[in-house]
Write an enzyme that holds these catalytic residues in place. Structure first.
Site, mmCIF file in Angstrom:
data_model
loop_
_atom_site.group_PDB
_atom_site.id
_atom_site.type_symbol
_atom_site.label_atom_id
_atom_site.label_comp_id
_atom_site.label_asym_id
_atom_site.label_seq_id
_atom_site.Cartn_x
_atom_site.Cartn_y
_atom_site.Cartn_z
ATOM 1 N N LYS A 1 53.949 80.116 69.064
ATOM 2 C CA LYS A 1 52.416 80.387 69.023
ATOM 3 C C LYS A 1 52.353 79.510 70.157
ATOM 4 O O LYS A 1 52.215 78.422 69.786
ATOM 5 C CB LYS A 1 52.256 80.448 67.763
ATOM 6 C CG LYS A 1 50.857 81.704 68.153
ATOM 7 C CD LYS A 1 49.773 81.100 69.185
ATOM 8 C CE LYS A 1 48.829 80.519 68.455
ATOM 9 N NZ LYS A 1 48.284 79.836 69.863
ATOM 10 N N GLU B 1 52.708 66.588 64.980
ATOM 11 C CA GLU B 1 52.321 65.589 66.352
ATOM 12 C C GLU B 1 50.825 65.820 66.743
ATOM 13 O O GLU B 1 50.743 66.654 67.562
ATOM 14 C CB GLU B 1 53.208 66.264 67.854
ATOM 15 C CG GLU B 1 54.693 65.968 67.304
ATOM 16 C CD GLU B 1 55.186 64.287 67.381
ATOM 17 O OE1 GLU B 1 53.935 63.268 67.486
ATOM 18 O OE2 GLU B 1 56.289 64.300 66.933
ATOM 19 N N CYS C 1 48.285 63.151 74.531
ATOM 20 C CA CYS C 1 47.920 62.590 73.433
ATOM 21 C C CYS C 1 48.509 60.870 72.987
ATOM 22 O O CYS C 1 47.955 60.209 72.573
ATOM 23 C CB CYS C 1 49.539 63.193 72.737
ATOM 24 S SG CYS C 1 50.386 63.232 72.851
ATOM 25 N N GLU D 1 39.268 60.221 70.137
ATOM 26 C CA GLU D 1 40.330 60.701 70.643
ATOM 27 C C GLU D 1 39.826 61.887 71.827
ATOM 28 O O GLU D 1 38.267 62.560 71.285
ATOM 29 C CB GLU D 1 41.273 61.771 70.848
ATOM 30 C CG GLU D 1 42.222 62.196 71.634
ATOM 31 C CD GLU D 1 43.254 62.457 71.893
ATOM 32 O OE1 GLU D 1 43.363 64.102 70.745
ATOM 33 O OE2 GLU D 1 45.104 62.322 71.829
HETATM 34 P P1 NAD Z 1 44.779 72.854 69.140
HETATM 35 O O1 NAD Z 1 44.747 72.067 67.711
HETATM 36 O O2 NAD Z 1 43.202 73.265 69.567
HETATM 37 O O3 NAD Z 1 45.420 73.393 69.676
HETATM 38 C C1 NAD Z 1 47.057 73.654 69.487
HETATM 39 C C2 NAD Z 1 47.531 74.899 69.198
HETATM 40 O O4 NAD Z 1 47.266 75.066 67.169
HETATM 41 C C3 NAD Z 1 47.717 76.177 69.754
HETATM 42 O O5 NAD Z 1 48.508 76.680 69.916
HETATM 43 C C4 NAD Z 1 46.286 76.851 68.820
HETATM 44 O O6 NAD Z 1 45.979 78.213 69.453
HETATM 45 C C5 NAD Z 1 46.770 76.675 67.323
HETATM 46 N N1 NAD Z 1 46.226 76.024 66.665
HETATM 47 C C6 NAD Z 1 44.192 76.767 66.574
HETATM 48 N N2 NAD Z 1 44.045 76.580 65.647
HETATM 49 C C7 NAD Z 1 44.297 76.851 64.915
HETATM 50 C C8 NAD Z 1 45.022 77.240 62.884
HETATM 51 N N3 NAD Z 1 43.640 77.593 62.169
HETATM 52 N N4 NAD Z 1 46.365 77.545 62.466
HETATM 53 C C9 NAD Z 1 46.804 77.574 63.812
HETATM 54 N N5 NAD Z 1 47.259 77.147 64.659
HETATM 55 C C10 NAD Z 1 46.122 76.995 65.692
HETATM 56 O O7 NAD Z 1 44.396 70.462 69.562
HETATM 57 P P2 NAD Z 1 44.939 71.315 72.001
HETATM 58 O O8 NAD Z 1 43.773 71.413 72.374
HETATM 59 O O9 NAD Z 1 45.165 72.834 72.131
HETATM 60 O O10 NAD Z 1 45.123 70.313 72.310
HETATM 61 C C11 NAD Z 1 45.022 68.805 72.221
HETATM 62 C C12 NAD Z 1 45.357 67.881 71.161
HETATM 63 O O11 NAD Z 1 46.501 68.026 70.608
HETATM 64 C C13 NAD Z 1 44.918 66.724 71.565
HETATM 65 O O12 NAD Z 1 44.151 66.316 70.099
HETATM 66 C C14 NAD Z 1 45.977 65.371 71.484
HETATM 67 O O13 NAD Z 1 46.176 64.773 71.189
HETATM 68 C C15 NAD Z 1 46.851 66.566 70.354
HETATM 69 N N6 NAD Z 1 48.876 66.387 71.723
HETATM 70 C C16 NAD Z 1 49.431 65.120 70.704
HETATM 71 C C17 NAD Z 1 51.154 65.493 70.955
HETATM 72 C C18 NAD Z 1 51.943 64.721 70.225
HETATM 73 O O14 NAD Z 1 52.750 64.895 70.363
HETATM 74 N N7 NAD Z 1 51.453 63.818 69.184
HETATM 75 C C19 NAD Z 1 51.005 65.920 71.907
HETATM 76 C C20 NAD Z 1 49.980 66.330 72.705
HETATM 77 C C21 NAD Z 1 48.829 67.691 72.176
#
Ligand code: NAD
Length: 472
Positions: A170, A245, A279, A379
């Site tokens: 997803k 992550e 990230c 962040e």
């Molecule tokens: P997000 O948490 O909003 O979304 C990430 C994913 O989760 C998306 O596919 C989203 O559709 C899904 N999602 C959202 N709500 C959900 C739920 N209730 N249940 C299941 N899935 C759900 O994050 P984002 O805004 O897309 O990404 C940015 C964040 O990701 C930042 O905090 C960044 O630091 C983090 N990030 C971490 C890493 C790492 O490796 N540590 C890498 C990249 C990004």
């Protein structure tokens, strides 16, 4: 404008079972590029069933049998580099140079690395009177964000498939087009039907249905800490394994005697790359108080070279952020930091000159940031660098470790031994010493609030394996 109405399930593109659709925006123009299905629980259920049906057969293959389609997938990624880069430019707003080198190049390097790891991995070992087999975990739910949209897909899907797991992906709602491209490449590589499945849709709908599906064995999630917590709670109720992550607020510590100019210049490039949406970015620069103003001046000069512009132009070093919501969030953080007493050295909360359309943010450097301020703790996920001063090494360590995160970091010193000794005391998953290069074979992942589990390299493969001991 393409209007996609299908999901990739059970080895074929099939009409979505949910009629809703999602627009995909170009962050540079705010125009709709395409629409994709907003999958619902029925789509997720169909995909999980397909993955479950394929799990026993794929799980029983030999590493050599898995290597063949994985090699074809790697070759597909190599052949599609230009299309991958242009897709990420379009849906993420990432500058074409960075998109080519990193957004397209890194997934290829990661796929390559897993061919070698899989070929050399011992899936069984003898200990005492037992043979311990490394068995695939089963059906994997992969939930990915938008910032490195293909890298994050490959870093989960390729090792999962290499381990003998089947996958339902997803992807983030903002960047589904590169995920569809990936599904096309998987299809072309000739994996058995159901081994890989793609459902596009909203996080709280499709993502939540996938994370909570009773027939998923492991949830591998990359995204925000807030959503990661929800996913872990859901997975916990189902006794599913979970890999998270999450976010970061990484510190780059410049110790006295280090090459200050180089350390600061590299830090500015690091934090403005991908519009700050990384990230592991070093969003906190820590310099000794005696060198503070010198560091601030170097950072200001470096920041002036980052002029936001059209991501499709090869001369552009910084494009927009991904969405209007993200732009407002980042600008709000900048305003908040100034209200808390930070000093604006470059950038600011206004729209960059001449860029009223598009999700642009001024590349921003904040000085006089103190450890308790939001700009040192939260962040921001945009092009914003906070510079903090420290008195001595112990103070630097206390500041570096003083957040809820622990994903990455940097240490610069006159000699490697000093830098390594300092880095060993940092509560974080990976640290680059004097600008050490990113290594796709090294485990990547967080301590503390930055997550659980590791991606990449051998550790990344082992996330998708579980031991079984036979005594004889
Ligand atoms: P997000 O948490 O909003 O979304 C990430 C994913 O989760 C998306 O596919 C989203 O559709 C899904 N999602 C959202 N709500 C959900 C739920 N209730 N249940 C299941 N899935 C759900 O994050 P984002 O805004 O897309 O990404 C940015 C964040 O990701 C930042 O905090 C960044 O630091 C983090 N990030 C971490 C890493 C790492 O490796 N540590 C890498 C990249 C990004």
């Amino acid at each position: 404008m393409p209007q996609h109405t299908d999901q990739y399930i059970g080895g074929a593109w099939r009409p979505a079972l949910t009629a809703d659709s999602l627009p995909v925006l170009d962050p540079a123009t705010e125009q709709v590029l395409a629409t994709v299905p907003a999958g619902g629980p029925a789509d997720v259920d169909a995909a999980v069933r397909a993955a479950r049906a394929a799990a026993r057969g794929w799980g029983a293959t030999t590493p050599a049998q898995r290597l063949a389609p994985l090699t074809r997938l790697r070759d597909g990624l190599a052949a599609a580099q230009e299309e991958i880069a242009s897709t990420v430019v379009a849906e993420l707003g990432c500058p074409i140079g960075f998109a080519t080198a990193v957004q397209a190049g890194l997934p290829l390097a990661v796929a390559d690395s897993y061919l070698g790891i899989l070929a050399g991995y011992e899936f069984q070992e003898r200990t005492g009177n037992s043979t311990v087999f490394a068995e695939p975990v089963g059906v994997v739910a992969a939930i990915t964000p938008w910032n490195y949209p293909l890298h994050q897909i490959v870093a989960k899907v390729v090792p999962a498939l290499a381990a003998g797991c089947t996958v339902v992906l997803k992807p983030a709602e903002d960047t589904p087009l590169v995920a569809r491209l990936f599904a096309r490449l998987v299809h072309g590589a000739g994996f058995p039907a159901g081994v890989f499945n793609l459902v596009t849709g909203l996080g709280p709908v499709a993502g939540a249905a996938l994370a909570g599906h009773p027939d998923v064995d492991l949830v591998s999630f990359t995204g925000s800490t807030a959503v990661g917590r929800t996913v872990a709670e859901t997975a916990g109720r189902g006794i599913k394994r979970v890999a998270l992550e999450l976010g970061g607020k990484s510190a780059n510590v410049v110790l006295p005697g280090a090459d200050l100019a180089r350390a600061v210049n590299v830090n500015v490039g690091n934090v403005f790359a991908n519009s700050g949406q990384t990230c592991s970015a070093w969003t906190r620069l820590l310099v000794h108080q005696d060198q503070y103003e010198e560091a601030v001046a170097i950072a200001a000069k470096a920041a002036a070279k980052y002029v936001p512009g059209d991501p499709a132009d090869p001369a552009t070093r910084i494009g927009p952020v991904v969405s209007a919501a993200q732009r407002e969030r980042v600008r709000g953080h900048i305003r908040g930091a100034l209200a808390e007493g930070a000093r604006l050295v470059a950038g600011g909360p206004e729209a960059p000159e001449g860029l009223d359309t598009g999700f642009y943010v001024r590349p921003t450097v904040l000085a006089d940031v103190t450890p308790g301020m939001a700009a040192a703790q939260e962040e921001i996920f945009g092009p914003v660098l906070s510079i903090l001063g420290y008195r001595d090494e112990e103070h630097a360590l206390e500041i570096a470790n003083g957040t809820r995160y622990g994903l990455a970091g940097g240490v610069w010193a006159a000699d490697e031994d000093t830098a390594v000794a300092f880095a060993r005391r940092m509560d974080t998953g990976q640290v680059d010493i004097n600008g050490g290069r990113f290594n796709p074979l090294a485990p990547f992942g967080g301590w503390k609030g930055s997550g659980l589990g590791r991606e990449l390299g051998r550790h990344g493969l082992e996330e998708f394996l579980q031991p079984k001991s036979l005594q004889f």
